[in-house]
Design a protein around this motif. Structure first.
Motif, PDB file in Angstrom:
ATOM      1  N   MET A 197       0.835  -1.189   0.000  1.00 19.17           N
ATOM      2  CA  MET A 197       0.000   0.000   0.000  1.00 19.17           C
ATOM      3  C   MET A 197       0.881   1.253   0.000  1.00 19.17           C
ATOM      4  O   MET A 197       1.777   1.374   0.806  1.00 19.17           O
ATOM      5  N   MET A 198       0.565   2.139  -0.881  1.00 11.69           N
ATOM      6  CA  MET A 198       1.299   3.400  -0.957  1.00 11.69           C
ATOM      7  C   MET A 198       0.707   4.394   0.044  1.00 11.69           C
ATOM      8  O   MET A 198      -0.504   4.489   0.200  1.00 11.69           O
ATOM      9  N   HIS A 199       1.586   5.134   0.691  1.00 10.94           N
ATOM     10  CA  HIS A 199       1.159   6.155   1.641  1.00 10.94           C
ATOM     11  C   HIS A 199       1.206   7.529   0.987  1.00 10.94           C
ATOM     12  O   HIS A 199       1.924   7.746   0.013  1.00 10.94           O
ATOM     13  N   VAL A 200       0.443   8.457   1.538  1.00  9.46           N
ATOM     14  CA  VAL A 200       0.363   9.809   0.991  1.00  9.46           C
ATOM     15  C   VAL A 200       1.746  10.465   0.980  1.00  9.46           C
ATOM     16  O   VAL A 200       2.095  11.177   0.038  1.00  9.46           O
ATOM     17  N   GLY A 201       2.550  10.212   1.994  1.00 12.43           N
ATOM     18  CA  GLY A 201       3.912  10.766   2.040  1.00 12.43           C
ATOM     19  C   GLY A 201       4.744  10.329   0.847  1.00 12.43           C
ATOM     20  O   GLY A 201       5.550  11.112   0.321  1.00 12.43           O
ATOM     21  N   GLU A 202       4.566   9.082   0.395  1.00 18.51           N
ATOM     22  CA  GLU A 202       5.289   8.587  -0.783  1.00 18.51           C
ATOM     23  C   GLU A 202       4.847   9.327  -2.032  1.00 18.51           C
ATOM     24  O   GLU A 202       5.662   9.655  -2.890  1.00 18.51           O
TER      25      GLU A 202
ATOM     26  N   VAL B  78       0.689  12.127   6.583  1.00 19.40           N
ATOM     27  CA  VAL B  78       1.582  11.573   5.559  1.00 19.40           C
ATOM     28  C   VAL B  78       1.606  10.054   5.632  1.00 19.40           C
ATOM     29  O   VAL B  78       1.975   9.396   4.662  1.00 19.40           O
ATOM     30  N   HIS B  79       1.197   9.496   6.756  1.00 20.21           N
ATOM     31  CA  HIS B  79       1.218   8.040   6.955  1.00 20.21           C
ATOM     32  C   HIS B  79      -0.055   7.349   6.491  1.00 20.21           C
ATOM     33  O   HIS B  79      -0.107   6.120   6.447  1.00 20.21           O
ATOM     34  N   ASP B  80      -1.091   8.098   6.130  1.00 21.50           N
ATOM     35  CA  ASP B  80      -2.332   7.495   5.636  1.00 21.50           C
ATOM     36  C   ASP B  80      -2.091   6.862   4.262  1.00 21.50           C
ATOM     37  O   ASP B  80      -1.297   7.356   3.476  1.00 21.50           O
ATOM     38  N   THR B  81      -2.817   5.780   3.991  1.00 20.13           N
ATOM     39  CA  THR B  81      -2.715   5.157   2.675  1.00 20.13           C
ATOM     40  C   THR B  81      -3.505   5.985   1.665  1.00 20.13           C
ATOM     41  O   THR B  81      -4.390   6.759   2.040  1.00 20.13           O
ATOM     42  N   LEU B  82      -3.178   5.807   0.386  1.00 23.52           N
ATOM     43  CA  LEU B  82      -3.903   6.519  -0.659  1.00 23.52           C
ATOM     44  C   LEU B  82      -5.383   6.178  -0.621  1.00 23.52           C
ATOM     45  O   LEU B  82      -6.239   7.054  -0.769  1.00 23.52           O
TER      46      LEU B  82
ATOM     47  N   ARG C  83      -8.202  16.038  -5.151  1.00 24.19           N
ATOM     48  CA  ARG C  83      -8.923  14.770  -5.222  1.00 24.19           C
ATOM     49  C   ARG C  83      -8.586  14.027  -6.510  1.00 24.19           C
ATOM     50  O   ARG C  83      -8.305  12.826  -6.489  1.00 24.19           O
ATOM     51  N   ASP C  84      -8.585  14.735  -7.662  1.00 22.11           N
ATOM     52  CA  ASP C  84      -8.300  14.080  -8.944  1.00 22.11           C
ATOM     53  C   ASP C  84      -6.876  13.531  -8.994  1.00 22.11           C
ATOM     54  O   ASP C  84      -6.636  12.457  -9.528  1.00 22.11           O
ATOM     55  N   GLU C  85      -5.934  14.270  -8.436  1.00 20.47           N
ATOM     56  CA  GLU C  85      -4.548  13.821  -8.404  1.00 20.47           C
ATOM     57  C   GLU C  85      -4.421  12.562  -7.557  1.00 20.47           C
ATOM     58  O   GLU C  85      -3.764  11.594  -7.952  1.00 20.47           O
ATOM     59  N   LEU C  86      -5.072  12.559  -6.423  1.00 19.72           N
ATOM     60  CA  LEU C  86      -5.034  11.400  -5.535  1.00 19.72           C
ATOM     61  C   LEU C  86      -5.666  10.186  -6.206  1.00 19.72           C
ATOM     62  O   LEU C  86      -5.122   9.075  -6.165  1.00 19.72           O
TER      63      LEU C  86
ATOM     64  N   TRP D 104      -3.913   6.631  -7.156  1.00 12.58           N
ATOM     65  CA  TRP D 104      -4.494   5.396  -6.627  1.00 12.58           C
ATOM     66  C   TRP D 104      -4.738   4.398  -7.749  1.00 12.58           C
ATOM     67  O   TRP D 104      -4.406   3.215  -7.636  1.00 12.58           O
ATOM     68  N   VAL D 105      -5.307   4.864  -8.867  1.00 14.29           N
ATOM     69  CA  VAL D 105      -5.567   3.993 -10.024  1.00 14.29           C
ATOM     70  C   VAL D 105      -4.240   3.470 -10.573  1.00 14.29           C
ATOM     71  O   VAL D 105      -4.096   2.284 -10.885  1.00 14.29           O
ATOM     72  N   ARG D 106      -3.269   4.333 -10.674  1.00 16.51           N
ATOM     73  CA  ARG D 106      -1.953   3.943 -11.186  1.00 16.51           C
ATOM     74  C   ARG D 106      -1.341   2.845 -10.327  1.00 16.51           C
ATOM     75  O   ARG D 106      -0.767   1.890 -10.848  1.00 16.51           O
TER      76      ARG D 106
END
Length: 133
Positions: free
Chosen positions: A1-6, A87-91, A120-123, A127-129
């Motif tokens: 899982m990717m995190h927002v910080g990443e 920053v630790h939350d998942t996408l 929101r669109d960037e996130l 997430w889709v990627r």
């Protein structure tokens, strides 16, 4: 899982930060220069004041006409269209929070201080990627 910080580390650069006393004219110029759609607004003491985006600046200009250009950008900043995450939350959890609250921007915090802004669109795009990989 990717995190927002990443995600923040992988993007082209941080969200611009503009002082609340900066004029709308200067904020528009800065966003155009940096080719960014939004900026975080902070007061002189460094506290987060809100977000300005192309739409909010255009609305201020429509509402106040020529006088809007000399208005402080802090007067047009809003914190009503934002959700917050760490920053630790998942996408996926961050995207869920945006969708659940119906917000457009995600203010990313580290140690309880806003450090960046994600649309929101960037996130959703990230997430889709990540789901495809």
């Amino acid at each position: 899982m990717m995190h927002v910080g990443e995600l923040l580390l992988l993007r082209k650069g941080p969200t611009p930060i503009v002082p609340a006393l900066l004029s709308v004219r200067s904020a528009v110029s800065r966003l155009m220069e940096l080719e960014r759609e939004a900026a975080m607004v902070v007061r002189a003491d460094g506290t987060f004041c809100g977000v300005v985006c192309e739409a909010s600046l255009i609305a201020a200009i429509a509402r106040h006409h020529q006088a809007a250009f000399d208005q402080a950008v802090g007067d047009t900043a809003t914190d009503q269209d934002v959700a917050y995450c760490s920053v630790h939350d998942t996408l996926s959890s961050a995207l869920w929070r945006l969708s659940e609250q119906g917000q457009s921007f995600l203010v990313v915090t580290s140690r309880m201080r806003p450090i960046d802004l994600v649309f929101r669109d960037e996130l959703a795009e990230w997430w889709v990627r990540r789901r495809r990989d």
